[in-house]
Design a protein around this motif. Structure first.
Motif, mmCIF file in Angstrom:
data_model
loop_
_atom_site.group_PDB
_atom_site.id
_atom_site.type_symbol
_atom_site.label_atom_id
_atom_site.label_comp_id
_atom_site.label_asym_id
_atom_site.label_seq_id
_atom_site.Cartn_x
_atom_site.Cartn_y
_atom_site.Cartn_z
ATOM 1 N N GLY A 13 41.793 70.969 10.345
ATOM 2 C CA GLY A 13 43.184 71.428 10.314
ATOM 3 C C GLY A 13 44.134 70.601 11.160
ATOM 4 N N GLY B 61 45.056 67.637 10.598
ATOM 5 C CA GLY B 61 45.932 66.850 9.720
ATOM 6 C C GLY B 61 45.340 65.509 9.317
ATOM 7 N N LYS B 62 44.013 65.392 9.336
ATOM 8 C CA LYS B 62 43.353 64.111 9.006
ATOM 9 C C LYS B 62 43.636 63.669 7.575
ATOM 10 C CE LYS B 62 39.318 65.734 9.936
ATOM 11 N NZ LYS B 62 39.808 67.016 10.472
ATOM 12 N N THR B 63 43.401 64.590 6.633
ATOM 13 C CA THR B 63 43.547 64.221 5.232
ATOM 14 C C THR B 63 45.006 63.860 4.929
ATOM 15 O OG1 THR B 63 41.736 65.729 4.763
ATOM 16 C CG2 THR B 63 43.028 64.970 2.889
ATOM 17 N N THR B 64 45.904 64.665 5.483
ATOM 18 C CA THR B 64 47.331 64.386 5.309
ATOM 19 C C THR B 64 47.683 63.013 5.902
ATOM 20 O OG1 THR B 64 47.699 66.758 5.563
ATOM 21 C CG2 THR B 64 49.640 65.350 5.671
ATOM 22 N N ARG C 122 34.016 70.495 4.041
ATOM 23 C CA ARG C 122 34.978 71.451 3.487
ATOM 24 C C ARG C 122 34.935 71.318 1.969
ATOM 25 N NH1 ARG C 122 40.653 71.384 6.654
ATOM 26 N NH2 ARG C 122 41.689 73.101 5.614
ATOM 27 N N LYS D 229 52.128 67.094 13.341
ATOM 28 C CA LYS D 229 52.952 68.298 13.505
ATOM 29 C C LYS D 229 53.948 68.142 14.657
ATOM 30 C CE LYS D 229 48.903 70.549 11.737
ATOM 31 N NZ LYS D 229 47.945 71.643 11.763
ATOM 32 N N ASP E 50 56.908 67.583 14.291
ATOM 33 C CA ASP E 50 58.115 68.302 13.863
ATOM 34 C C ASP E 50 58.155 69.723 14.414
ATOM 35 O OD1 ASP E 50 55.827 68.270 12.089
ATOM 36 O OD2 ASP E 50 56.903 69.689 10.825
HETATM 37 N N1 LIG Z 1 54.534 70.343 9.637
HETATM 38 C C1 LIG Z 1 53.505 69.496 9.545
HETATM 39 N N2 LIG Z 1 52.386 69.871 8.918
HETATM 40 C C2 LIG Z 1 51.355 69.005 8.845
HETATM 41 C C3 LIG Z 1 51.441 67.692 9.399
HETATM 42 N N3 LIG Z 1 50.258 67.074 9.169
HETATM 43 C C4 LIG Z 1 49.488 67.961 8.496
HETATM 44 N N4 LIG Z 1 50.130 69.116 8.295
HETATM 45 C C5 LIG Z 1 49.627 70.342 7.634
HETATM 46 O O1 LIG Z 1 48.476 70.812 8.322
HETATM 47 C C6 LIG Z 1 47.549 71.388 7.444
HETATM 48 C C7 LIG Z 1 46.171 70.762 7.623
HETATM 49 O O2 LIG Z 1 46.206 69.421 7.234
HETATM 50 P P1 LIG Z 1 44.936 68.615 6.701
HETATM 51 O O3 LIG Z 1 45.359 67.215 6.479
HETATM 52 O O4 LIG Z 1 44.306 69.311 5.547
HETATM 53 O O5 LIG Z 1 43.981 68.721 7.969
HETATM 54 P P2 LIG Z 1 42.472 68.203 8.155
HETATM 55 O O6 LIG Z 1 41.610 69.416 8.099
HETATM 56 O O7 LIG Z 1 42.433 67.569 9.499
HETATM 57 O O8 LIG Z 1 42.193 67.229 7.069
HETATM 58 C C8 LIG Z 1 48.106 71.162 6.054
HETATM 59 O O9 LIG Z 1 48.722 72.365 5.620
HETATM 60 C C9 LIG Z 1 49.133 70.079 6.235
HETATM 61 O O10 LIG Z 1 50.158 70.157 5.300
HETATM 62 C C10 LIG Z 1 52.658 67.319 10.080
HETATM 63 O O11 LIG Z 1 52.828 66.222 10.614
HETATM 64 N N5 LIG Z 1 53.653 68.257 10.107
#
Ligand SMILES: Nc1nc2c(ncn2[C@@H]2O[C@H](COP(=O)(O)OP(=O)(O)O)[C@@H](O)[C@H]2O)c(=O)[nH]1
Ligand SMILES: [Mg+2]
Length: 469
Positions: A111, A113-116, A141, A249, A251
């Motif tokens: 969560g 934000g890795k994939t994002t 996952r 995040k 922001d």
């Molecule tokens: N507001 C905001 N949300 C983010 C950002 N980066 C990721 N997210 C949100 O965080 C949640 C988890 O991101 P994801 O990439 O799936 O996390 P992972 O589990 O590390 O791969 C998602 O709902 C994204 O949209 C960011 O820079 N800003």
């Protein structure tokens, strides 16, 4: 973004800038205020202590106490210290040349934000002329591979994946071979996180790192978790060796504690920040610009860059020429209003404006007013837009009716237009830095922007970088 800390800091800085003399007591009191602000921002105590000691020592030197403008000298010291807390200079990714493969390993908790971040980074590198490949190596996952595939498709970057695979290390190795065969020069590896750091995740990452020999091992961390993000970074670094951090995040992070502590505590640079959920919400981390933002001096350089990306170069040149010939018309003002819209939300722009950061919220901006202004100009004939002087009382009445506004509003807009035109005339007479800035901004006049939103930049405000408004 950083509203809370910016609010506190800009108050401190404003008081300080106005002071004609500064005593040792002033210095101590100010540093105490900053100390409280940093602690409230969840900055690591060790970092705060170091800041307090070195700032007091430097500020009590001759430079401040005997300076002609002691307030500004002191602000400069604070600005430098904050910049250095954030890491001093921007750090670039150390990628190899395009004829070989560079692996970027992304890791972090679930969560974070890795994939994002993986897809945002891929989009950015693609834009810079590299040939990125995304590797879907989160096999923990269930929907992770699918999530990356969708994002990859959206930005036109291929995603390497293996259906039914269970060995993430193997998949990552195969991804690199695939990249080699198919001419990809950068492989961004998305990995599996866990809710907390655990042994099996760490083992997988250690093996992956060994197998891939990445040029960058980057922790993706949620900036909103403050000190926790720093602890996580420390622990990943001890077990794996990190090269840098992406803070996501940003922001939603009002305090900035993670950004302000990370470098000092871990020694690792922040490479990028995530500033939203969309692909383009991703910026290189510039310590000096973030420091300006925190101190409430705005981030003019980022604003200019943002404008630059939006307004294309030809349009910018056209506008610049018009200004030089004093041919700025209402039609141009309409174009400006539209390009402001294109630049993104007003709050994002405001965050970057000197003296306004953290002080005006989006709700306070007269968005309806901007819409009205657009409607008013749109209700004018082309002839009227080109020459506002022909717009007499009868025409004003017609325009008000056509745009669903009032004659007063039409009058106000025309007055504002005349003011902007005058300001431009002055600017073109006094070229140098300001005109250059204007040109970079595609003819987007800051005072015009102020006029549109009903606000103005503080006159004569001095940026640490030497900009002046
Ligand atoms: N507001 C905001 N949300 C983010 C950002 N980066 C990721 N997210 C949100 O965080 C949640 C988890 O991101 P994801 O990439 O799936 O996390 P992972 O589990 O590390 O791969 C998602 O709902 C994204 O949209 C960011 O820079 N800003
Ligand atoms: Mg993921």
């Amino acid at each position: 973004m950083l509203e809370k800390i910016t609010g506190t800091f800009s108050n401190i800085i404003r008081t300080l800038s106005g002071k004609a003399t500064i005593s040792e007591k002033n210095i101590e009191e100010t540093v105490e205020q900053i100390k409280m602000a940093l602690l409230e921002a969840d900055v690591n105590l060790r970092v705060v202590r170091r800041f307090v000691n070195s700032t007091i020592e430097e500020a009590k030197g001759e430079k401040v106490l005997k300076a002609v403008d002691p307030g500004q000298q002191f602000v400069k010291i604070i600005y430098d210290k904050i910049t250095s807390m954030l890491g001093d200079k921007k750090t670039d990714l150390s990628l190899k040349g395009p004829d070989t493969q560079s692996v970027i390993l992304l890791l972090g908790l679930q969560g974070a934000g890795k994939t994002t971040a993986a897809h945002k980074l891929a989009a950015r590198l693609l834009k810079e002329g590299r040939k990125p490949l995304l590797a879907a190596c989160d096999l923990v996952r269930p929907a992770a591979v699918e999530q990356l595939s969708v994002l990859g498709e959206k930005i036109g970057v291929p995603v390497y994946k293996e259906n039914g695979a269970s060995n993430a290390v193997k998949v990552s190795q195969n991804a690199v071979s695939y990249a080699k065969k198919n001419g990809f020069d950068t492989i961004i590896v998305d990995t599996a996180g866990r809710l907390q750091i655990d042994e099996s995740m760490m083992q997988e990452l250690v093996s992956m790192k060994k197998a891939l020999n990445p040029v960058e091992t980057v922790l993706v961390a949620d900036s909103m978790t403050g000190q926790n993000a720093v602890d996580i970074a420390k622990s990943f670094d001890e077990q794996l060796g990190l090269t840098g951090v992406i803070l996501t995040k940003f922001d939603s992070d009002a305090r900035g504690g993670a950004a302000l502590s990370l470098r000092s505590i871990t020694g690792k640079p922040i490479l990028f920040i995530g500033t939203g959920e969309k692909t383009e919400d991703f910026e290189p981390f510039h310590p000096d610009r973030i420091a300006s933002r925190i101190l409430g001096m705005g981030d003019v350089v980022s604003l200019v860059e943002k404008a630059q990306q939006t307004v294309d170069a030809q349009e910018a040149e056209r506008m610049q020429k018009k200004m030089m010939r004093n041919e700025f018309t209402l039609q141009d003002m309409l174009d400006q209003l539209q390009s402001v819209e294109k630049m993104g939300s007003m709050s994002q722009i405001l965050d970057m404006m000197p003296g306004l950061a953290g002080q005006i919220s989006e709700d306070q901006i007269d968005k309806a007013g901007m819409k009205h202004q657009k409607a008013i100009i749109q209700s004018m004939t082309l002839k009227e837009r080109r020459n506002h002087l022909i717009i007499g009382p009868a025409r004003r009445k017609r325009i008000a009716k056509g745009s669903g506004t009032s004659v007063q509003e039409v009058n106000k807009l025309i007055k504002q237009f005349e003011k902007t035109k005058l300001a431009m005339k002055k600017l073109t007479r006094n070229r140098g830095m300001q005109a250059k800035l204007m040109q970079q901004m595609g003819g987007m006049d800051m005072s015009g922007l102020g006029g549109m939103g009903g606000m103005n930049l503080p006159q004569g405000f001095k940026m640490p970088g030497g900009f002046k408004f």
